[in-house]
Design an enzyme around this catalytic site. Sequence first.
Site, mmCIF file in Angstrom:
data_model
loop_
_atom_site.group_PDB
_atom_site.id
_atom_site.type_symbol
_atom_site.label_atom_id
_atom_site.label_comp_id
_atom_site.label_asym_id
_atom_site.label_seq_id
_atom_site.Cartn_x
_atom_site.Cartn_y
_atom_site.Cartn_z
ATOM 1 N N ASP A 160 -0.630 -13.722 59.209
ATOM 2 C CA ASP A 160 -0.051 -12.957 58.141
ATOM 3 C C ASP A 160 -1.097 -13.212 56.983
ATOM 4 O OD1 ASP A 160 1.896 -12.021 56.156
ATOM 5 O OD2 ASP A 160 3.134 -11.968 57.780
ATOM 6 N N HIS A 200 -0.333 -7.157 55.407
ATOM 7 C CA HIS A 200 -0.383 -8.830 55.852
ATOM 8 C C HIS A 200 -1.508 -9.228 56.436
ATOM 9 C CE1 HIS A 200 4.003 -9.310 55.061
ATOM 10 N NE2 HIS A 200 4.367 -8.289 55.266
ATOM 11 N N GLU A 243 5.713 -3.295 55.906
ATOM 12 C CA GLU A 243 5.158 -3.603 54.231
ATOM 13 C C GLU A 243 3.600 -3.673 53.939
ATOM 14 O OE1 GLU A 243 8.734 -6.904 53.323
ATOM 15 O OE2 GLU A 243 6.797 -7.791 54.659
HETATM 16 C C1 ACM Z 1 9.569 -8.046 58.038
HETATM 17 O O1 ACM Z 1 10.732 -8.772 57.894
HETATM 18 N N1 ACM Z 1 8.666 -7.719 57.064
HETATM 19 C C2 ACM Z 1 9.442 -7.696 59.435
#
Ligand code: ACM
Length: 789
Positions: free
Chosen positions: A213, A283, A347
């Site tokens: 991440d 991410h 995201e």
């Molecule tokens: C997530 O909680 N962004 C998968």
Amino acid sequence: MTHFHTLKKNVTLRLSIITIFSLLFLLSACKDDNTIKEANYSIVPLPRKIVLHAESEPFILNKSTKVYYVEHDNESHQLASFLSAYIKESVGIELQLTSKDESKNIIKFKVDSTLNLNPDYYKLSVTANNIIIHGASASGVFYGIQTLRKSLPIDKTNKVSLSAVEIEDYPQFSHRGALLDVSRHFYSADFIKKYIDVLALFNMNVFHWHLTDDQGWRIEIKKYPNLTKIGSQRSETAIDRHSEEYDNTPYGGFYTQDEIKEVIEYARQRYITVIPEIDIPGHTLAVLTSYPELGCTGGPYQVGRGWGIFEDVLCAGNDSVFTFLDDVFTEVADLFPAKYIHIGGDECLKNRWMACLKCQARIKDLGIRETKEHSTGEQLQSYFIHRVEEIINKKGKSIIGWDEILEGGIAPNATIMSWRGTEGGTYAANKGHDVIMTPESHVYLDYYQSSNVDSEPYTFGWLTNLEKVYSFDPIPAELPKDKRKHILGGQVNVWVEYIPTSKSVEYMLLPRMAALAETLWSYPQEKNYNDFVERMYRQSLLLDKLGYANNKQAYGVQAKYDYDTVKSEIKIILSTFDNAPIYYTLDGTEPTEKSLKYSQPIVIAKSTGLKAVVVREGKQSEMYSKEFSFNKATVKPIELKNQPDNKYTFNSPITLVDGEKGYKNTYRTGSWLGFLGTDMIATIKLGEQVSISSVKLNQFINSRGGLLFARSITIEVSDDGKTFSQVHHKTLPILNEHIKPQVFDVEASFDTIKTNYIRVTLEAINKLPSWHEKAGAKAYIMVDEIVVE
Ligand code: ACM
Ligand code: ZN
């Protein structure tokens, strides 16, 4: 005579001493016999079918009991060793393994694939002579072993009586998972094994390892050493959310490929599949910091120090990004035997792509045009995911992605992990894709476990108590019957921004993961929450014994509140899952067994501090405590002109006058109301000619989070509730982007006046100002407790 008498007395005495010693010896022998402890098959998850044969003799497990394994069969030997170790752990009896098939006092396993199509199926028969576990596969046997283990008492003893029984059992779902994020914080490989152990205890079979991440890359990739050399380290870590404060302490860590292989093998032995997640194209700050040429701007970048999401993502217009990913996934696919690789996809902000020449050229080449359904950015994301899916399919693996990968068109063979609710999963299942349900609303375990938040570590917010997790049904009601087969199962997710230690991971995981385990194992009609809590209470003693931190809120006092706005009273209803006695105080002192014993609802109409405990087997539960503060508006009839936003409705409108002041840690657990893009206009009926001179209320402000200060406050009074006259109006200071999360008091004072009604208006700044990253979007005002004096 005297002498003789004395002698006789001495002999008698000696005889008596011998008698006492023998008696003591006999007694202790008897005591051993008497320490037979009973097994109890009421476990979690509850087996599907338990037929007790009360008329038959029980099986007595003692130190001569043997566990049979098939000679030269490693798997059989492994299963027998597990059982032997579990029994030793629970009751202290060390059983010998044998490959000699005996007819008495033995525990045996058999695999018979014709038993059932479900590989996790098992049948457990207990008779006076032996215990036999039949599994449709070795995993079925393993679950039978777990059932036996969880049924055992957990005190040291040398004999356990197991009632004669036939248990037949199998799970509803094939994907029973738990995610652990190891990027935001990092835990040792040894802890990962401990995490896997407790998954196995509750028959879970997937460990989803969120390995990469923004805040750290945690898996060694031999071809790209910078990923761990640079990408696994961050210079410091945020303190709290949106605070813009950091701890000035470097943080890092990663797993070598050898450690990863060890974890995978450890999991395999426990019938747990490890699914790695390499989160792309968003991410990825840790990747970009390691290899800046993979980003749209070329950097410089910095491994994430704070939480949330970042604009810098992998460039979708640069072919070397796909070469890089091909190489990384080659190593990942070689390491992990699982059928799936999770590629994230969640995201991903599109700002950089929109401003990047290479990304724009790609959009042009592909002929992507904005449509009604999909922006160009979403379609570029879809192209990215399709291309990665091809790479991974070529390696003989399938992809799982978060539900954002539905945007812009779903990749042809993708399995969807639905987290923003179940809608994405429903959509995908309807299109014939497999789905794993993991909605934030029910199974994100980085949220509080009770509204008694101060008894818990600080979290991301929101409230997901045990009952809520238990109530989850992975099959959406609206999904047609013929599509239900696409719902493979569900998963709890442990995101760890606020979970710095492995102890806290355990605490957040347990017992909520067990609630999901039962939800995935049993059919909805077989579930009963109270019964589950009772069983879970017993299993919590095993968790304690195994050294797992676990939240015990569900076994303590449960409180409900009824607000009577006619009498301005709060009725407090206390309960426990098992009707164990509750003792309470209302004067702030610690309750004991000498305090008031709860027998009927407690009614309060003035400021009160409630403290209550359950006493069970002579031991006090954790204390439940709550402060109620009464003023002239408390539990008075209240109406709101505009309704709060769905996410922050809670117990609206009474929340504003319920006697409970919201504070920072409760802004997402029910103590505040949040108005999105509208003013807060509350009318309160105070009663007959009530004399007042001030109104106080609180606002929770968090500029970066979009929770803003009101522009003004207005107080009006009325005798008929229709015509109001203003007694106070004040413009509030403008707070800029640098306000970190905190509570502000707003106070309005005026000359004493008698009135029947009062109307409080907080004029909102309805749109986020130009300095905000989401400028123009709706802003929140968070309000609590209107205090009228
Ligand atoms: C997530 O909680 N962004 C998968
Ligand atoms: Zn780009």
